[in-house]
Design an enzyme around this catalytic site. Structure first.
Site, PDB file in Angstrom:
ATOM      1  N   SER A  11      -7.320  41.895  26.100  1.00 30.04           N
ATOM      2  CA  SER A  11      -7.449  40.662  25.320  1.00 30.04           C
ATOM      3  C   SER A  11      -8.742  40.681  24.529  1.00 30.04           C
ATOM      4  CB  SER A  11      -7.412  39.423  26.224  1.00 30.04           C
ATOM      5  OG  SER A  11      -8.558  39.370  27.061  1.00 30.04           O
ATOM      6  N   GLY A  12      -8.812  39.820  23.527  1.00 27.80           N
ATOM      7  CA  GLY A  12     -10.038  39.609  22.779  1.00 27.80           C
ATOM      8  C   GLY A  12     -10.602  40.863  22.140  1.00 27.80           C
ATOM      9  N   ASP A  32      -7.939  46.205  32.955  1.00 24.54           N
ATOM     10  CA  ASP A  32      -8.023  44.747  32.900  1.00 24.54           C
ATOM     11  C   ASP A  32      -7.627  44.202  34.269  1.00 24.54           C
ATOM     12  OD1 ASP A  32      -8.132  42.824  30.160  1.00 24.54           O
ATOM     13  OD2 ASP A  32      -7.404  41.820  31.969  1.00 24.54           O
ATOM     14  N   ASP A  60     -10.662  45.094  39.083  1.00 24.38           N
ATOM     15  CA  ASP A  60     -11.832  44.240  38.947  1.00 24.38           C
ATOM     16  C   ASP A  60     -13.016  45.162  38.683  1.00 24.38           C
ATOM     17  OD1 ASP A  60     -14.141  42.727  39.412  1.00 24.38           O
ATOM     18  OD2 ASP A  60     -13.293  41.655  41.118  1.00 24.38           O
ATOM     19  N   ASN A  87     -16.547  46.429  28.305  1.00 26.43           N
ATOM     20  CA  ASN A  87     -16.369  45.173  27.587  1.00 26.43           C
ATOM     21  C   ASN A  87     -16.054  43.998  28.505  1.00 26.43           C
ATOM     22  OD1 ASN A  87     -15.331  43.362  25.266  1.00 26.43           O
ATOM     23  ND2 ASN A  87     -13.496  43.660  26.520  1.00 26.43           N
ATOM     24  N   TYR A 154     -24.778  33.637  32.300  1.00 25.00           N
ATOM     25  CA  TYR A 154     -24.182  34.600  31.372  1.00 25.00           C
ATOM     26  C   TYR A 154     -25.251  35.205  30.474  1.00 25.00           C
ATOM     27  CZ  TYR A 154     -21.127  36.254  27.560  1.00 25.00           C
ATOM     28  OH  TYR A 154     -20.486  37.005  26.606  1.00 25.00           O
ATOM     29  N   ILE A 187     -17.448  34.705  18.441  1.00 27.61           N
ATOM     30  CA  ILE A 187     -16.220  35.426  18.131  1.00 27.61           C
ATOM     31  C   ILE A 187     -15.044  34.637  18.681  1.00 27.61           C
ATOM     32  CG2 ILE A 187     -14.984  37.607  18.340  1.00 27.61           C
ATOM     33  CD1 ILE A 187     -17.682  37.848  16.892  1.00 27.61           C
ATOM     34  N   GLU A 188     -13.989  34.536  17.913  1.00 30.99           N
ATOM     35  CA  GLU A 188     -12.793  33.812  18.356  1.00 30.99           C
ATOM     36  C   GLU A 188     -12.025  34.664  19.349  1.00 30.99           C
ATOM     37  OE1 GLU A 188     -10.631  32.719  14.858  1.00 30.99           O
ATOM     38  OE2 GLU A 188     -11.966  31.047  14.399  1.00 30.99           O
ATOM     39  N   THR A 189     -12.271  34.434  20.634  1.00 31.28           N
ATOM     40  CA  THR A 189     -11.590  35.162  21.694  1.00 31.28           C
ATOM     41  C   THR A 189     -11.177  34.178  22.774  1.00 31.28           C
ATOM     42  OG1 THR A 189     -13.524  35.559  23.099  1.00 31.28           O
ATOM     43  CG2 THR A 189     -13.161  37.105  21.276  1.00 31.28           C
TER      44      THR A 189
END
Length: 286
Positions: A11-12, A32, A60, A87, A154, A187-189
């Site tokens: 994703s993303g 993932d 994981d 990522n 984060y 970023i649009e994720t």
């Protein structure tokens, strides 16, 4: 053709990176945690799965034994690897310091920072054994550069990722292994869904470039740094943010990514398939 691994690849930014690599002719191993996202990835690129150019593994990234097996499995399937893109991340603990549970802080660092360390470690072991050199790209964030650009845990975890690339870039350079960081901005994720609701005026207040950041903007920088021709670039940071880091001040407040604005605390698990645990924060918090 390179043989590359992408964590959070379903994703993303990870998905855009996998797409770009396949378009370039690479063989890609996507890791993932979310099984539904992996199934969608395999369906989207069914031809690449069928001809062996795309393989997937559920893991994981904070689980070292599973990651070691996944990375080793891709190396066996591809006849070796040429690098990894670390990522995978989660939004992690949100809310003010006084409301942050230590277990949420630790869980944030487990994925965002330890997960990158594990990916670098086990990819580097294989690359050193192969003696072929390689490219490692870690996805940081402008939150690791600007104190007001993201949730506290984060942001600190991503700052560690940025410095990790410098430290390991220096260590692995004699082996011909480049280690770099790409820092996305807004970023649009799926991990940052509110960015899709930004208006041009919102961006103008904090981002000089007048359009929303998209996953492919970041993926292009990753593709550049995983090209064997660019391996002389190492221990470096490339920021892909439409100029935000150059402007800096009060980004999170302007763009709504500062969780202190929203009266909540808890844990954001990103696109892992696990529901967020968000609650109203203590009334005494500012």
């Amino acid at each position: 053709m390179s043989r590359l691994i992408v964590t959070g690849g379903a994703s993303g930014i990870g998905l855009a990176t996998v797409r770009g690599m396949l378009d370039r002719g690479d063989r890609v191993g996507a890791i993932d945690l979310n099984p539904a996202s992996l199934a969608a990835l395999r369906a989207t690129f069914a031809d690449a799965v069928a001809d062996g150019r795309l393989a997937t593994a559920q893991a994981d990234v904070s689980d070292e034994p599973r990651m070691e097996r996944a990375i080793g499995g891709f190396a066996d399937a591809f006849g070796g690897i040429d690098g990894i893109v670390n990522n995978a991340a989660i939004g992690g603990a949100i809310g003010p310091l006084v409301d942050t549970r230590v277990e949420d802080w630790d869980a944030t660092f487990a994925v965002v920072t330890r997960g990158v360390f594990i990916g670098v470690k086990h990819a580097a072991r294989l690359l050193i054994a192969q003696g072929t050199g390689g490219s490692i790209v870690n996805i940081g964030s402008i939150a690791g550069l600007i104190a007001d650009a993201g949730p506290q845990a984060y942001s600190v975890a991503k700052a560690a990722v940025i410095h990790m690339s410098r430290v390991f870039g220096a260590e692995l350079a004699p082996h011909g292994i480049a280690v770099n960081t790409v820092n996305p901005g807004l970023i649009e994720t799926p991990i940052n869904p509110t960015s899709a609701r930004r208006t041009r005026d919102d961006f103008a207040r904090a981002q000089p470039w007048p359009e929303a950041g998209r996953p492919e903007h970041v993926a292009r920088a990753v593709l550049f740094l995983t090209d064997p021709a660019t391996r002389f670039i190492t221990a470096e940071t490339v920021t892909v943010d439409g100029g935000i880091a150059g402007v800096g001040h009060r980004l999170g407040t302007l763009m709504g990514t500062n969780s202190l604005q929203h009266g909540v605390a808890g844990m954001n698990y990103g696109t892992t398939g696990r529901a967020a645990d968000i609650h109203t924060r203590r009334a005494s918090a500012p």
